[in-house]
Design an enzyme around this catalytic site. Structure first.
Site, PDB file in Angstrom:
ATOM      1  CB  CYS A  66       2.653   7.246  -6.794  1.00  0.00           C
ATOM      2  SG  CYS A  66       2.104   7.758  -8.429  1.00  0.00           S
ATOM      3  CB  ALA A  67       7.938   6.478  -4.016  1.00  0.00           C
ATOM      4  CB  ALA A  68       5.779  10.407  -1.020  1.00  0.00           C
ATOM      5  N   GLY A  71       6.551   3.806   2.222  1.00  0.00           N
ATOM      6  CA  GLY A  71       6.286   2.533   2.897  1.00  0.00           C
ATOM      7  C   GLY A  71       6.578   1.343   1.994  1.00  0.00           C
ATOM      8  CE  LYS A  72       1.404   0.123  -1.079  1.00  0.00           C
ATOM      9  NZ  LYS A  72       1.136   1.471  -0.526  1.00  0.00           N
ATOM     10  CG  ASP A  90       5.176  11.473  -4.425  1.00  0.00           C
ATOM     11  OD1 ASP A  90       4.630  10.407  -4.082  1.00  0.00           O
ATOM     12  OD2 ASP A  90       4.577  12.573  -4.431  1.00  0.00           O
ATOM     13  CG  ASP A 117       3.196  14.887 -13.448  1.00  0.00           C
ATOM     14  OD1 ASP A 117       2.592  13.833 -13.162  1.00  0.00           O
ATOM     15  OD2 ASP A 117       2.645  15.892 -13.924  1.00  0.00           O
ATOM     16  CG  ASP A 228       0.601   2.455  -3.746  1.00  0.00           C
ATOM     17  OD1 ASP A 228      -0.462   1.824  -3.812  1.00  0.00           O
ATOM     18  OD2 ASP A 228       0.982   3.029  -2.702  1.00  0.00           O
ATOM     19  CB  CYS A 279      -5.508   2.626  -0.308  1.00  0.00           C
ATOM     20  SG  CYS A 279      -5.436   4.416  -0.492  1.00  0.00           S
TER      21      CYS A 279
HETATM   22  C1  LIG Z   1      -1.164   6.278  -2.434  1.00  0.00           C
HETATM   23  S1  LIG Z   1       0.078   7.483  -2.188  1.00  0.00           S
HETATM   24  C2  LIG Z   1       1.529   6.513  -2.340  1.00  0.00           C
HETATM   25  C3  LIG Z   1       1.880   5.724  -1.100  1.00  0.00           C
HETATM   26  C4  LIG Z   1       3.238   5.081  -1.194  1.00  0.00           C
HETATM   27  N1  LIG Z   1       3.355   4.232  -2.361  1.00  0.00           N
HETATM   28  C5  LIG Z   1       3.591   4.283   0.039  1.00  0.00           C
HETATM   29  O1  LIG Z   1       3.433   3.079   0.045  1.00  0.00           O
HETATM   30  O2  LIG Z   1       4.049   4.883   1.014  1.00  0.00           O
HETATM   31  C6  LIG Z   1       0.045   8.337  -3.697  1.00  0.00           C
HETATM   32  C7  LIG Z   1       1.188   9.287  -3.932  1.00  0.00           C
HETATM   33  O3  LIG Z   1       1.081   9.729  -5.275  1.00  0.00           O
HETATM   34  C8  LIG Z   1       1.614  11.004  -5.353  1.00  0.00           C
HETATM   35  N2  LIG Z   1       1.140  11.596  -6.617  1.00  0.00           N
HETATM   36  C9  LIG Z   1      -0.063  12.127  -6.927  1.00  0.00           C
HETATM   37  N3  LIG Z   1      -0.092  12.527  -8.218  1.00  0.00           N
HETATM   38  C10 LIG Z   1       1.131  12.232  -8.726  1.00  0.00           C
HETATM   39  C11 LIG Z   1       1.726  12.411 -10.001  1.00  0.00           C
HETATM   40  N4  LIG Z   1       1.071  12.962 -11.019  1.00  0.00           N
HETATM   41  N5  LIG Z   1       2.996  12.002 -10.160  1.00  0.00           N
HETATM   42  C12 LIG Z   1       3.696  11.440  -9.138  1.00  0.00           C
HETATM   43  N6  LIG Z   1       3.184  11.253  -7.912  1.00  0.00           N
HETATM   44  C13 LIG Z   1       1.912  11.638  -7.713  1.00  0.00           C
HETATM   45  C14 LIG Z   1       1.150  11.689  -4.093  1.00  0.00           C
HETATM   46  O4  LIG Z   1       2.008  12.762  -3.774  1.00  0.00           O
HETATM   47  C15 LIG Z   1       1.216  10.543  -3.085  1.00  0.00           C
HETATM   48  O5  LIG Z   1       2.416  10.607  -2.379  1.00  0.00           O
END
Ligand SMILES: C[S@@+](CC[C@H](N)C(=O)[O-])C[C@H]1O[C@@H](n2cnc3c(N)ncnc32)[C@H](O)[C@@H]1O
Length: 362
Positions: A66-68, A71-72, A90, A117, A228, A279
């Site tokens: 879940c990269a977007a 940052g990480k 993501d 997903d 994450d 978080c």
């Molecule tokens: C906590 S944020 C991640 C922050 C990121 N790791 C960073 O450090 O910048 C959670 C992310 O999970 C994504 N997300 C939510 N449901 C998801 C799914 N089923 N599969 C993949 N990504 C998902 C969201 O779009 C969001 O970008």
């Protein structure tokens, strides 16, 4: 303190403009807008700690599920000295583009991105169709690398020889663009455009780039996986909006995260590492997920984290008024996780990190 100038959705979607008109600053942080672009990226301390806890090594293959906005991912790439491969996935197409942009801005080339997903991250080879492209012997498809930001003309080719995957990526990529006007603009289009000005791009409308769609990865494909997870974000501060959470919705976050964990655990090779982070300060999404993981997957064990800056996790269980019982950590496990309490003197956002070692799976 400030006045919101955009809707909540708009704040997350637009890349320019004023989201909140600040009239009373709480922190005296200078604005870094357009200054040292690509050189610095502000991160919360626990996010950096999570990247370090993963302990990525040069040359390894890492999945950030879940990269977007990345940052990480970028912190991990820097720890790997930009050597190896990080697959940054993501669910959101536009958010994948954000990861691409950030990676390119920071000049990181070991990051490939895909729209995936996390609930469908595992792809058994037998379920792939003949048209699936093989990348480095695995069955994942449509990865886009970020030595440069892809444009509408095509996806940048990759030094690691992923051109076939990228062709496949182009086939899958969304090319839908907003109608920018013309002679015959309908009333509904005008309304839509007004909405876009307020709320930003639609979820499925790219901003000129493309994000390849992946069908997932075969089991044991990665040395390390970072989950994450999306969460209730109860640790975030300052909060620009108050989310409407109930006891049931908080519990449901935990269900969603456990399903993601079920996928993550399959993708880490034996001897590898899985880091789970959120978080939030909600134990249903933290300690209860760790309990679930340790009870269900006997080959997992909690691993020591470096650095250790956060406090201990919660031991015990919780009985809810509706009879639902949630098990948390067992004595001895609390010091293996890191819980950042936003009300503590550490002065960070609320955050939780658990690191698992993956032992023999049978
Ligand atoms: C906590 S944020 C991640 C922050 C990121 N790791 C960073 O450090 O910048 C959670 C992310 O999970 C994504 N997300 C939510 N449901 C998801 C799914 N089923 N599969 C993949 N990504 C998902 C969201 O779009 C969001 O970008």
């Amino acid at each position: 303190m400030g006045t919101a100038m955009l809707s909540r959705a708009g704040m997350f979607r637009v890349s320019h403009g004023v989201a909140v008109d600040l009239n009373n600053r709480v922190f005296r942080l200078p604005s870094f807008h357009n200054v040292l672009e690509g050189e610095i990226f502000l991160q919360n301390l626990p996010s950096i700690v999570a990247a370090h806890a993963l302990d990525p090594q040069r040359g390894e293959r890492v999945l950030d599920m879940c990269a977007a906005p990345g940052g990480k991912t970028t912190a991990i790439a820097i720890l790997m000295n930009d050597e190896g491969e990080i697959v940054a996935a993501d669910r959101s197409h536009n958010k994948v583009l954000d990861v691409q942009r950030l990676s390119a801005e920071m000049g990181l080339t070991c990051i490939t991105t895909c729209k995936l997903d996390a609930l469908k991250s595992v792809c058994l080879p037998s379920t792939l169709s003949d048209s699936t492209t093989s990348v480095n012997g695995d069955s994942s498809v449509s990865l886009t690398s970020h030595s440069e930001v892809p444009s509408n003309e095509g996806i940048a080719s990759d030094a690691s020889g992923r051109s076939e995957a990228e062709k496949s990526c182009e086939e899958n990529a969304s090319t839908e663009q907003p109608n920018n006007g013309g002679d015959n603009v309908s009333q509904s289009e005008i309304r839509k455009n007004k909405g876009r000005l307020k709320n930003g791009r639609g979820r499925t409308q790219s901003q000129g780039g493309r994000a390849g769609k992946s069908k997932g990865f075969p089991p044991n494909s990665f040395d390390r996986v970072l989950l994450d997870a999306p969460c209730s974000a109860l640790g975030l501060r300052p909060r620009l909006f108050a989310g409407l959470e109930t006891v049931i919705s908080l519990r449901n976050h935990g269900r969603y995260q456990r399903k993601m964990f079920d996928q993550a655990v399959q993708l880490v090779r034996v001897g590898g590492v899985l880091v789970y982070s959120t978080c939030t300060i909600n134990p249903s999404e933290n300690e209860a997920v760790v309990r679930y993981a340790l009870d269900k997957y006997k080959f997992l064990s909690l691993a020591t984290q470096h650095p250790r800056i956060g406090g201990p996790g919660l031991v015990g269980r919780c009985e809810f008024p509706d009879g639902y019982v949630e098990e948390w950590l067992k004595p001895g496990e609390e010091e293996m996780v890191q819980k950042f309490d936003p009300s503590s003197e550490l002065d960070t956002i609320g955050f939780f990190i658990a690191k698992f070692s993956v032992g023999p799976k049978d």
